[in-house]
Design an enzyme around this catalytic site. Structure first.
Site, mmCIF file in Angstrom:
data_model
loop_
_atom_site.group_PDB
_atom_site.id
_atom_site.type_symbol
_atom_site.label_atom_id
_atom_site.label_comp_id
_atom_site.label_asym_id
_atom_site.label_seq_id
_atom_site.Cartn_x
_atom_site.Cartn_y
_atom_site.Cartn_z
ATOM 1 N N ASP A 1 30.674 69.391 170.677
ATOM 2 C CA ASP A 1 32.110 69.662 170.782
ATOM 3 C C ASP A 1 32.477 70.199 172.163
ATOM 4 O O ASP A 1 31.674 70.862 172.812
ATOM 5 C CB ASP A 1 32.512 70.673 169.697
ATOM 6 N N ASN B 1 38.070 62.213 162.797
ATOM 7 C CA ASN B 1 38.432 61.863 164.180
ATOM 8 C C ASN B 1 39.217 60.546 164.272
ATOM 9 O O ASN B 1 39.873 60.287 165.291
ATOM 10 C CB ASN B 1 37.193 61.784 165.089
HETATM 11 C C1 IPE Z 1 33.555 67.923 165.296
HETATM 12 O O1 IPE Z 1 34.418 68.299 166.300
HETATM 13 C C2 IPE Z 1 33.282 66.444 165.388
HETATM 14 C C3 IPE Z 1 32.408 66.017 166.459
HETATM 15 C C4 IPE Z 1 31.842 66.784 167.335
HETATM 16 C C5 IPE Z 1 32.160 64.601 166.501
HETATM 17 P P1 IPE Z 1 36.007 68.326 166.105
HETATM 18 O O2 IPE Z 1 36.566 68.705 167.417
HETATM 19 O O3 IPE Z 1 36.469 67.056 165.509
HETATM 20 O O4 IPE Z 1 36.192 69.485 165.026
HETATM 21 P P2 IPE Z 1 37.387 70.510 164.823
HETATM 22 O O5 IPE Z 1 38.642 69.707 164.775
HETATM 23 O O6 IPE Z 1 37.357 71.469 165.974
HETATM 24 O O7 IPE Z 1 37.058 71.203 163.539
HETATM 25 C C1 IPE Z 2 33.899 66.397 170.764
HETATM 26 O O1 IPE Z 2 34.789 66.833 171.721
HETATM 27 C C2 IPE Z 2 33.796 64.898 170.707
HETATM 28 C C3 IPE Z 2 34.447 64.294 169.540
HETATM 29 C C4 IPE Z 2 35.013 64.946 168.570
HETATM 30 C C5 IPE Z 2 34.440 62.858 169.469
HETATM 31 P P1 IPE Z 2 36.328 67.025 171.422
HETATM 32 O O2 IPE Z 2 37.046 65.764 171.761
HETATM 33 O O3 IPE Z 2 36.556 67.522 170.044
HETATM 34 O O4 IPE Z 2 36.691 68.143 172.476
HETATM 35 P P2 IPE Z 2 37.640 69.402 172.294
HETATM 36 O O5 IPE Z 2 37.161 70.145 171.086
HETATM 37 O O6 IPE Z 2 39.014 68.864 172.119
HETATM 38 O O7 IPE Z 2 37.467 70.177 173.550
HETATM 39 MG MG MG Z 3 36.664 69.388 169.266
#
Ligand code: IPE
Ligand code: IPE
Ligand code: MG
Length: 240
Positions: free
Chosen positions: A18, A66
């Site tokens: 993340d 996602n």
């Molecule tokens: C979890 O991260 C999913 C992945 C790393 C693929 P998210 O960014 O989607 O999770 P939340 O929204 O912070 O819970």
């Molecule tokens: C994790 O990074 C990757 C995916 C969820 C695909 P994020 O896209 O959630 O990054 P933040 O949490 O918005 O920084």
């Molecule tokens: Mg995230």
């Protein structure tokens, strides 16, 4: 590397990667650039994990939830995934890595499935490390589909009601094929599981890092393993 004890390695490590979006915002770049940097970190950490003898690595690359992100971000992620699979093909096949994928894979675009499925098949005989990509993955969705499979087996007389237990459910959970995760790492500062490996994480050790995923270094990975190695795992029992 000197931080860690080679005799007490976590067998299966899961990573919630993340922080890509925040990494990009800090640089005034589009979120897709964060994902691009994130995919470079994936390449690096996969190589490192294989080198230090991790048997199974499960990476949370794209959650079922996602899909609700803006369309351009989702399509950028799918392109990056396809590029990753194409560029790592030789490395995976040549370095003993067995590739697997878990999640609602039929929702992935055909271009992605067209490279993912043959690579999973061809790398199947490899046995140095199993790299599982959690794609279009949700832990609740996975448990629900295992429950559906159990219901079908019961309805068709393949299992008795009395035999439906945690073991029977676990056997129908694809992310459990490599066993339960010993260590789950989440980067990006949030301290939640966000629907990752809900069944298998029952007794996993959790490690939360403030580092954004593109900046998660080899040393950070060693720090997480060293933290794991300092813990006493009890599995609900009394350990003297
Ligand atoms: C979890 O991260 C999913 C992945 C790393 C693929 P998210 O960014 O989607 O999770 P939340 O929204 O912070 O819970
Ligand atoms: C994790 O990074 C990757 C995916 C969820 C695909 P994020 O896209 O959630 O990054 P933040 O949490 O918005 O920084
Ligand atoms: Mg995230």
């Amino acid at each position: 590397m000197t931080l860690i004890d080679a005799r007490n390695m976590p067998r299966h490590v899961g990573i919630i990667m993340d922080g890509n979006g925040r990494w990009a915002s800090q640089r005034d770049e589009p979120r897709s650039e964060g994902h691009r940097a994130g995919s470079r970190a994936v390449r690096r950490i996969v190589r490192l994990a294989r080198r230090i003898g991790i048997e199974a690595l499960t990476l949370y690359a794209f959650s079922f939830q996602n899909w609700a992100r803006p369309e351009d971000e989702v399509s950028a992620l799918m392109v990056l995934l396809q590029e990753y699979l194409l560029s790592e093909r030789e490395d995976i096949l040549g370095n003993g890595i067995r590739l697997a994928a878990v999640g609602e894979l039929d929702q992935l675009p055909p271009e992605v499935r067209g490279v993912l499925e043959p690579l999973c098949r061809e790398s199947q005989p490899n046995d140095r490390m199993t790299l599982t990509l959690a794609l279009s993955y949700g832990g609740q969705e996975e448990i629900a589909s295992a429950a559906r499979a159990l219901a079908k087996d019961y309805a068709e007389g393949r299992i008795a009601l009395a035999d439906i237990d945690a073991k029977a459910l676990g056997e129908r959970i694809p992310s459990q094929r490599v066993g339960e995760p010993d260590l789950i790492i989440r980067t990006g500062g949030e301290t939640r599981l966000s629907n990752f490996l809900l069944f298998g994480s029952a007794y996993a050790e959790l490690f939360f890092s403030d580092r954004l995923w593109p900046e998660f270094s080899d040393e950070d990975f060693f720090t997480a393993i060293a933290s794991y190695q300092r813990r006493q795992r009890r599995f609900g029992q009394v350990v003297s």
